[in-house]
Design an enzyme around this catalytic site. Structure first.
Site, short mmCIF file in Angstrom:
data_model
loop_
_atom_site.label_atom_id
_atom_site.label_comp_id
_atom_site.label_asym_id
_atom_site.label_seq_id
_atom_site.Cartn_x
_atom_site.Cartn_y
_atom_site.Cartn_z
N ALA A 163 -11.57 4.78 1.93
CA ALA A 163 -12.96 4.37 1.75
C ALA A 163 -13.59 3.71 2.98
O ALA A 163 -14.55 2.97 2.86
CB ALA A 163 -13.06 3.44 0.54
N SER A 164 -13.05 4.00 4.15
CA SER A 164 -13.72 3.51 5.36
C SER A 164 -15.01 4.30 5.59
O SER A 164 -15.10 5.48 5.26
CB SER A 164 -12.81 3.68 6.59
OG SER A 164 -11.90 2.61 6.67
N ASP A 208 -8.85 0.70 5.99
CA ASP A 208 -7.95 0.54 7.12
C ASP A 208 -8.60 1.07 8.41
O ASP A 208 -8.70 0.37 9.42
CB ASP A 208 -6.62 1.27 6.86
CG ASP A 208 -5.60 1.01 7.96
OD1 ASP A 208 -5.90 0.25 8.89
OD2 ASP A 208 -4.50 1.59 7.91
N SER A 209 -9.08 2.31 8.36
CA SER A 209 -9.61 2.94 9.58
C SER A 209 -10.72 2.12 10.24
O SER A 209 -10.77 2.04 11.48
CB SER A 209 -10.12 4.35 9.25
OG SER A 209 -9.06 5.16 8.82
N ASP A 220 0.85 -1.19 0.00
CA ASP A 220 0.00 0.00 0.00
C ASP A 220 0.89 1.26 0.00
O ASP A 220 1.78 1.38 0.85
CB ASP A 220 -0.88 -0.05 1.26
CG ASP A 220 -1.99 0.99 1.26
OD1 ASP A 220 -2.43 1.38 0.16
OD2 ASP A 220 -2.44 1.37 2.36
N GLU A 254 -1.16 5.96 -9.02
CA GLU A 254 -2.12 6.96 -8.53
C GLU A 254 -1.94 8.29 -9.23
O GLU A 254 -0.83 8.78 -9.43
CB GLU A 254 -1.98 7.16 -7.00
CG GLU A 254 -2.90 8.28 -6.48
CD GLU A 254 -3.12 8.29 -4.97
OE1 GLU A 254 -2.89 7.26 -4.32
OE2 GLU A 254 -3.54 9.34 -4.46
N HIS A 301 -9.18 4.88 -2.63
CA HIS A 301 -8.53 4.93 -1.30
C HIS A 301 -9.43 5.69 -0.33
O HIS A 301 -10.40 6.33 -0.74
CB HIS A 301 -7.18 5.65 -1.41
CG HIS A 301 -6.11 4.79 -1.98
ND1 HIS A 301 -5.07 4.31 -1.23
CD2 HIS A 301 -5.95 4.27 -3.22
CE1 HIS A 301 -4.29 3.57 -1.99
NE2 HIS A 301 -4.80 3.52 -3.21
P1 13P Z 1 -9.21 4.61 5.29
O1 13P Z 1 -8.40 5.48 6.18
O2 13P Z 1 -10.47 5.29 4.85
O3 13P Z 1 -9.50 3.28 5.89
O4 13P Z 1 -8.36 4.38 3.93
C1 13P Z 1 -7.34 3.40 3.89
C2 13P Z 1 -6.51 3.48 2.65
O5 13P Z 1 -6.83 4.12 1.66
C3 13P Z 1 -5.25 2.71 2.65
O6 13P Z 1 -4.51 2.91 1.49
O1 G3H Z 2 -2.91 4.89 3.61
C1 G3H Z 2 -2.80 4.75 4.83
C2 G3H Z 2 -3.17 3.46 5.45
O2 G3H Z 2 -4.29 3.65 6.27
C3 G3H Z 2 -2.00 2.89 6.18
O3 G3H Z 2 -1.71 3.63 7.32
O4 G3H Z 2 0.70 4.16 7.05
O5 G3H Z 2 -0.41 4.26 9.31
O6 G3H Z 2 0.03 2.05 8.21
P1 G3H Z 2 -0.25 3.52 8.01
ZN ZN Z 3 -4.59 4.85 0.66
#
Ligand code: 13P
Ligand code: G3H
Ligand code: ZN
Ligand code: NA
Length: 309
Positions: free
Chosen positions: A213-214, A256-257, A82, A134, A211
């Site tokens: 998308a939480s 992720d969030s 990522d 991107e 991205h």
């Molecule tokens: P969120 O913070 O909305 O979960 O997005 C995660 C993300 O885009 C990781 O690349």
């Molecule tokens: O894009 C960000 C993701 O939520 C990953 O977060 O860099 O804190 O692991 P992080």
């Molecule tokens: Zn992201």
């Protein structure tokens, strides 16, 4: 099995759904996500950030994902980097067992973004690894009001054909109004579906990535606040908007969030209700359960990728 994103995106595009790409940082998160994928018969992307590699170490994460693939052999799993910041981290992940990488050159000039992305694509494709690029920058967490009004941060659809043809990327992340973290909108949530439509018109059949998308699941925010936490003003992307994006060219939705919030909500509740417990297995069990249940919900109710394996 371990797979690239090629087949899953092709089917997702044609089927009008999206694959969930979930960030992983430890064993419980990986197990929760993969159990959900297994139960709902969904292909899945496990993605690892630079921060995750720093926290858990590359080898622990790849070995945990290897274990998940042995434990759930019927689930197509892509192991994806990522937000790779440069060629070196992408190379380390390609050499180190990942099946897919993102090179995020979106903060560079158009020409520099193309140059670094093409370099990663050339290296990756020779080794059977897929690449996400991107174009356009996601709004920052702090300055959403200002930047949300600023078109310069959205992806310019006029650039996408040249970017994709000159780099050879397999998928493209675009900026249509989402942002990373738990504080995405100050007012009404709004996504620029017109940009998504224009991009997909210019790139027919080409998989787009969303991205940030939480949903920032309100039940988890409330639970965190109820059990001693303090999170004010959190707001995510409404599920209805994500569902709509999933039916369109968006084939990968990054989350992720919501995983973080689920783990934290379950932990806080457990700790308050069981002040005498101190075995990590006791409180990490409801945390893992929360990951599994929230991912199942995403798969079935938001992404539409259930029963696709
Ligand atoms: P969120 O913070 O909305 O979960 O997005 C995660 C993300 O885009 C990781 O690349
Ligand atoms: O894009 C960000 C993701 O939520 C990953 O977060 O860099 O804190 O692991 P992080
Ligand atoms: Zn992201
Ligand atoms: Na889709």
């Amino acid at each position: 099995p371990l797979v690239t994103t090629t087949e899953m995106f092709k089917k997702a595009y044609e089927g009008g759904y999206a694959i969930g790409a979930f960030n992983v940082n430890n064993m419980e998160i990986i197990q929760g996500i993969v159990e959900a994928a297994q139960q709902e018969k969904a292909p899945v992307i496990l993605q690892v950030s630079a921060g995750a590699r720093k926290y858990a170490k590359h080898v622990y994460l790849t070995k945990l994902v290897e274990a998940a693939i042995i434990d759930a052999p019927e689930v197509p799993i892509a192991l994806h980097l990522d937000h790779g910041a440069d060629f070196e981290i992408c190379k380390a992940c390609i050499d180190g067992g990942f099946s897919s990488v993102m090179i995020d050159g979106s903060h560079h000039s158009f020409e520099d973004n193309i140059a670094v992305t093409k370099k990663v694509v050339d290296y990756a494709h020779e080794r059977g690894v897929t690449v996400e690029g991107e174009l356009g920058r996601l709004a920052g967490v702090e300055d959403d009001v200002k930047v949300a009004a600023d078109d310069a941060l959205y992806t310019d659809p006029a650039e996408v054909e040249e970017f994709v043809s000159r780099t050879g990327v397999d998928s493209l992340a675009i900026a249509i109004g989402t942002s990373h973290g738990a504080f995405k909108f100050k007012g009404e949530p709004h996504l620029r579906f017109d940009i998504l439509e224009e991009v997909s018109k210019r790139l027919p059949g080409f998989p787009i990535v969303l991205h940030g998308a939480s949903s920032v699941i309100p039940e988890y925010v409330e639970m965190i606040n109820q059990y001693g936490g303090k999170i004010d003003g959190a707001q995510g992307v409404p599920e209805a908007l994500l569902r709509k994006a999933a039916t369109m060219a968006v084939c990968k939705i990054n989350i992720d969030s919501d995983i973080r919030l689920g783990v934290t909500a379950a932990l806080r509740k457990y700790m308050v209700e069981h002040p005498d417990h101190f075995d990590p297995r006791q409180y990490l069990t409801p945390a893992r359960d929360a990951v599994r249940e929230s991912v199942r919900h995403k798969i079935v109710e938001v992404l539409g990728c259930n029963n696709k394996i």
